[in-house]
Design an enzyme around this catalytic site. Structure first.
Site, PDB file in Angstrom:
ATOM      1  N   LYS A  52      12.389  -9.364  49.195  1.00 25.20           N
ATOM      2  CA  LYS A  52      11.549  -8.341  49.842  1.00 25.20           C
ATOM      3  C   LYS A  52      10.434  -7.881  48.895  1.00 25.20           C
ATOM      4  O   LYS A  52       9.292  -7.705  49.304  1.00 25.20           O
ATOM      5  CB  LYS A  52      12.411  -7.145  50.285  1.00 25.20           C
ATOM      6  N   GLN A  96      19.487  -0.690  50.864  1.00 27.65           N
ATOM      7  CA  GLN A  96      20.131  -1.982  51.119  1.00 27.65           C
ATOM      8  C   GLN A  96      21.624  -1.786  51.422  1.00 27.65           C
ATOM      9  O   GLN A  96      22.336  -1.127  50.682  1.00 27.65           O
ATOM     10  CB  GLN A  96      19.943  -2.907  49.897  1.00 27.65           C
ATOM     11  N   ASP A 119      13.543   0.245  58.400  1.00 26.80           N
ATOM     12  CA  ASP A 119      14.653  -0.605  58.860  1.00 26.80           C
ATOM     13  C   ASP A 119      14.991  -0.314  60.318  1.00 26.80           C
ATOM     14  O   ASP A 119      15.683  -1.087  60.970  1.00 26.80           O
ATOM     15  CB  ASP A 119      15.908  -0.359  57.989  1.00 26.80           C
TER      16      ASP A 119
END
Length: 295
Positions: A52, A96, A119
């Protein structure tokens, strides 16, 4: 049979985002800034976060990686999230997953400012998505929609079967495929571990989206001719012939299933690359929204 090539489409999207960022730079505007928090040393998570950060560099975003030890308490993590919520320089950020067991994942996701939740996991954003309102769509489902759209796969009036009901893929996918518009307007069946006679259901499906994490689960006899198959599964399977000692396998028995379908995503190189591309797209959207709110 046509491959839904996530590698190629994600490259196209990154090129489009790069062009947008170059325009911003030219106009003297602030470029998007994505931050990521990782707690602990989970190998797969470190790999994901690393890719990422690389993707941010590639498109010209600023990025910040915050590494916290696996012993981090929930209070310490929440404090860091509040800092990022209040930092005007950060446009969007992700935490994460999975998190260590001492931390309540739901509480952490609830603490993220919905306007920075790139997200798309915050209940406010999930609710907006369910109501067809403009919002951040979780990156993997967003990537699947983009693949269907760019390959012009017909979804209207089709029967879509989703295998798996996770909050990250299965459940949002079932909502999105039934929404008005394209891709959407399909009749959706959501299946899971308690579904009986699953093969009876999948053989009636025009489109199958599987996100189970069970290698080679979907067999050729479970699908009808010319079905569209989207494989979200990604599992490391031991393989002595591979120099890494493993190979990446999806939920679909690709070799046999690919002989019957009209479209299929490969693993790797299908849905995976799309997830990162759409996370970047959400970050660009977050920056854009912030700019408009300041005008």
């Amino acid at each position: 049979m046509e491959l839904l090539d996530g590698k190629k489409i994600s490259s196209d999207i990154k090129a489009e985002i790069t062009a947008e960022v170059n325009k911003m730079k030219k106009n003297g505007e602030k470029v998007p800034h994505l931050a990521a928090i990782i707690v602990g040393n989970d190998g797969a998570s470190l790999t994901y976060v690393g890719s990422k950060v690389k993707a941010c560099e590639l498109v010209g975003f600023e990025s910040t990686l915050i590494k916290m030890p696996s012993t981090t308490s929930e209070t310490e993590l929440l404090k860091k999230i509040i800092e990022l919520n209040e930092d005007d320089n950060i446009d969007g950020f992700i935490v994460q997953l999975p998190l260590p067991e001492q931390i309540d994942t739901q509480r952490v996701l609830m603490a993220i400012d919905p306007s920075k939740d790139v997200d798309g996991f915050h209940p406010e954003n999930f609710g907006k998505m369910a109501l067809d309102m403009s919002t951040f769509i979780p990156a993997t489902p967003f990537g699947i929609l983009e693949l269907l759209e760019r390959y012009n796969v017909e979804t209207k009036g089709k029967h879509t079967v989703v295998i798996g009901r996770s909050h990250i893929v299965g459940r949002p996918m079932s909502i999105l495929m039934g929404r008005k518009g394209f891709p959407g307007n399909s009749t959706v069946t959501l299946t899971h571990s308690y579904t009986k006679n699953i093969a009876q259901i999948t053989t009636q499906a025009d489109i199958i989206i599987t996100a189970l994490g069970v290698p080679n689960y979907l067999k050729a006899e479970m699908i009808k001719d010319d079905a569209v198959v989207i494989d979200v599964g990604i599992t490391r399977v031991a393989d002595e012939t591979d120099p890494r000692g493993y190979k990446i396998t999806g939920d679909v028995d690709f070799e046999m299933v690919s002989k019957k379908v009209s479209y299929i995503t490969p693993v790797p190189g299908g849905v995976g690359p799309m997830t990162i591309a759409m996370l970047l797209k959400n970050t660009l959207l977050a920056r854009e929204q912030k700019r408009l709110s300041l005008e």
